[in-house]
Design a protein around this motif. Structure first.
Motif, short mmCIF file in Angstrom:
data_model
loop_
_atom_site.label_atom_id
_atom_site.label_comp_id
_atom_site.label_asym_id
_atom_site.label_seq_id
_atom_site.Cartn_x
_atom_site.Cartn_y
_atom_site.Cartn_z
N GLY A 1 66.59 -1.02 7.13
CA GLY A 1 66.63 -0.16 5.95
C GLY A 1 67.91 0.65 5.89
N GLU A 2 67.79 1.86 5.43
CA GLU A 2 68.94 2.76 5.29
C GLU A 2 69.28 3.41 6.63
N THR A 3 70.55 3.76 6.80
CA THR A 3 70.98 4.49 7.99
C THR A 3 71.41 5.89 7.56
N TYR A 4 70.93 6.88 8.29
CA TYR A 4 71.21 8.27 7.98
C TYR A 4 71.92 8.88 9.18
N ASP A 5 73.17 9.28 9.00
CA ASP A 5 74.00 9.83 10.07
C ASP A 5 73.78 11.34 10.16
N LEU A 6 73.10 11.77 11.21
CA LEU A 6 72.81 13.20 11.43
C LEU A 6 73.54 13.70 12.67
N ARG A 7 74.55 12.96 13.11
CA ARG A 7 75.30 13.36 14.30
C ARG A 7 76.03 14.67 14.03
N SER B 1 62.23 11.00 -0.67
CA SER B 1 62.82 10.27 -1.80
C SER B 1 62.69 8.75 -1.65
N MET B 2 62.10 8.29 -0.54
CA MET B 2 61.98 6.87 -0.27
C MET B 2 60.56 6.38 -0.55
N GLU B 3 60.43 5.07 -0.76
CA GLU B 3 59.12 4.48 -1.01
C GLU B 3 58.34 4.34 0.30
N THR B 4 57.02 4.44 0.22
CA THR B 4 56.16 4.21 1.37
C THR B 4 56.43 2.82 1.93
N GLY B 5 56.56 2.74 3.24
CA GLY B 5 56.83 1.47 3.90
C GLY B 5 58.31 1.21 4.13
N ALA B 6 59.18 2.00 3.49
CA ALA B 6 60.62 1.83 3.67
C ALA B 6 61.01 2.30 5.07
N SER B 7 62.08 1.73 5.59
CA SER B 7 62.56 2.10 6.92
C SER B 7 63.84 2.92 6.82
N LEU B 8 63.97 3.85 7.75
CA LEU B 8 65.15 4.71 7.83
C LEU B 8 65.60 4.77 9.28
N THR B 9 66.88 4.45 9.51
CA THR B 9 67.47 4.56 10.84
C THR B 9 68.24 5.86 10.92
N LEU B 10 67.97 6.65 11.96
CA LEU B 10 68.64 7.92 12.16
C LEU B 10 69.58 7.82 13.35
N GLU B 11 70.76 8.40 13.22
CA GLU B 11 71.70 8.55 14.32
C GLU B 11 71.84 10.05 14.57
N THR B 12 71.52 10.51 15.78
CA THR B 12 71.58 11.93 16.09
C THR B 12 72.33 12.19 17.38
N THR B 13 72.85 13.40 17.51
CA THR B 13 73.45 13.85 18.77
C THR B 13 72.71 15.05 19.35
N ASP B 14 71.78 15.62 18.61
CA ASP B 14 71.02 16.78 19.08
C ASP B 14 70.11 16.36 20.23
N PRO B 15 70.27 16.97 21.42
CA PRO B 15 69.43 16.59 22.56
C PRO B 15 67.94 16.78 22.31
N LEU B 16 67.58 17.73 21.46
CA LEU B 16 66.16 17.98 21.17
C LEU B 16 65.56 16.95 20.22
N SER C 1 61.19 2.54 16.56
CA SER C 1 61.95 2.47 17.81
C SER C 1 62.68 3.78 18.05
N SER C 2 62.94 4.02 19.32
CA SER C 2 63.67 5.20 19.76
C SER C 2 64.51 4.76 20.94
N GLU C 3 65.82 4.99 20.85
CA GLU C 3 66.67 4.61 21.97
C GLU C 3 67.80 5.60 22.14
N ARG C 4 68.23 5.72 23.39
CA ARG C 4 69.39 6.56 23.69
C ARG C 4 70.63 5.76 23.39
N THR C 5 71.63 6.45 22.85
CA THR C 5 72.92 5.84 22.58
C THR C 5 73.97 6.56 23.43
N GLU C 6 75.21 6.13 23.33
CA GLU C 6 76.27 6.78 24.11
C GLU C 6 76.40 8.26 23.76
N THR C 7 76.13 8.60 22.49
CA THR C 7 76.33 9.98 22.04
C THR C 7 75.04 10.73 21.72
#
Length: 78
Positions: free
Chosen positions: A7-13, A30-45, A63-69
């Motif tokens: 789906g969409e990617t949302y950069d929250l770094r 603002s998205m339809e039910t069933g839509a997917s959103l990928t988040l990129e974050t740097t907040d440790p919490l 899914s939830s995964e750790r990235t380099e940042t």
């Protein structure tokens, strides 16, 4: 699936708690039910906050995964 953006990617770094959750909530509204959103974050919490937000608001954490940042989450809107 780890590493796969859906789906969409949302950069929250660079944003600190509580902004990643607040912005994610607003974006999902603002998205339809069933839509997917990928988040990129740097907040440790975010590793705690995003899964908790999903369970509280009825979304599915695909899914939830750790990235380099930070973290990458894939959420399906409930």
């Amino acid at each position: 699936m780890p590493g796969e953006a859906l789906g969409e990617t949302y950069d929250l770094r660079g944003l600190k708690c509580p902004l990643p959750v607040l912005k994610t909530r607003k974006r999902l509204k603002s998205m339809e039910t069933g839509a997917s959103l990928t988040l990129e974050t740097t907040d440790p919490l975010a590793g705690i906050d995003i899964p908790h937000f999903c369970s509280q608001d009825g979304h599915v954490l695909l899914s939830s995964e750790r990235t380099e940042t930070g973290h990458r989450f894939v959420i399906r809107k409930g």
